[in-house]
Design an enzyme around this catalytic site. Structure first.
Site, PDB file in Angstrom:
ATOM      1  CB  THR A  27      -0.901   0.056   1.246  1.00  0.00           C
ATOM      2  OG1 THR A  27      -0.075   0.278   2.413  1.00  0.00           O
ATOM      3  CG2 THR A  27      -1.685  -1.228   1.435  1.00  0.00           C
ATOM      4  CB  ALA A  64       1.990   0.211   6.344  1.00  0.00           C
ATOM      5  CB  VAL A  90       8.352   0.092   8.139  1.00  0.00           C
ATOM      6  CG1 VAL A  90       8.405   1.613   8.033  1.00  0.00           C
ATOM      7  CG2 VAL A  90       7.708  -0.346   9.450  1.00  0.00           C
ATOM      8  CE  LYS A  91       5.782   0.936  -0.389  1.00  0.00           C
ATOM      9  NZ  LYS A  91       4.671   1.027  -1.377  1.00  0.00           N
ATOM     10  CB  CYS A  92      11.799   3.861   4.441  1.00  0.00           C
ATOM     11  SG  CYS A  92      11.374   3.471   6.151  1.00  0.00           S
TER      12      CYS A  92
END
Length: 226
Positions: A27, A64, A90-92
């Site tokens: 997402t 996310a 965790v998307k960075c």
């Protein structure tokens, strides 16, 4: 190759799961804003709850994305996102601050996805920082007349050369050819819009053959009823 679905729609995620095509979900804020409609009435707590609901449906990783660009703030938000559900990744973004956040979160055992990757240089940095996943955006590269799938091939070669454990998620997929080429290159994962998952099942010869079979079946049924 694993199939992730690139959406924030609970209905599409469930539909992909029902097909047996759901290994994970990706997402981003844009996807969530698209399904929310009136973002002004959608709080950050609503965002967290939506991620939790996605993770409850999916049996695999759910990426996310953080909503800030500062390293310390990304770390703080990333820790909070990871606490929502054990499936959350965790998307960075692949920036200097993003790399700092990826390194910190990875050292704490939090899985990370380096996103908005457009070059082999960036992918190499993501692996060095300890990212669990790297997401090259092939469709956006195609949009500027650059061969997006060539980047995927470069990343796979680099990772194979040095034994990096970072998994390659082919992202920004626009059509079935992207999926097939990803599989042929040996990418770990393709994250696919639900519309493209449906397109993968379509072929005009299948449609023509099925039409003929049904016509012949109808004739046989009439003859048996006679």
């Amino acid at each position: 190759m694993k199939f992730f679905i690139d959406t924030a729609s609970l209905e599409e995620i469930q539909a992909a799961k029902d097909l047996g095509m759901l290994d994970g979900v990706t997402t981003n804020p844009s996807l969530i804003a698209r399904i929310v409609g009136d973002a002004s009435s959608f709080s950050y707590q609503d965002f967290r709850e939506h991620i939790r609901r996605i993770a409850e449906i999916a049996d695999g990783p759910v990426s996310a994305e953080v909503t800030t660009t500062d390293a310390e703030e990304m770390i703080h938000e990333g820790e909070a996102l990871a606490a929502i559900h054990e499936n959350v990744v965790v998307k960075c973004p692949l920036t200097i601050d993003g790399l700092k956040a990826i390194r910190h979160l990875s050292e704490k055992g939090i899985r990370t996805n380096a996103t908005l990757v457009f070059s082999p240089n960036q992918a190499l940095l993501a692996a060095k920082a300890g990212a669990s996943y790297v997401s090259p955006f092939v469709g956006r590269l195609d949009d500027i007349s650059t061969e997006g799938m060539a980047l995927v091939e470069q990343i796979i070669t680099i990772y194979d050369n040095y034994g990096y454990l970072t998994e390659v998620i082919v992202a920004s997929i626009r059509h079935p050819r992207h999926v097939v080429e990803s599989a042929m290159m040996g990418a770990d994962i393709a994250t696919i819009p639900f519309s493209v998952i449906r397109q993968l099942a379509n072929h005009p010869l299948t449609d023509a053959g099925l039409k003929k079979f049904m016509e012949d079946a109808a004739i046989l049924k009439k003859e048996s009823d006679a």
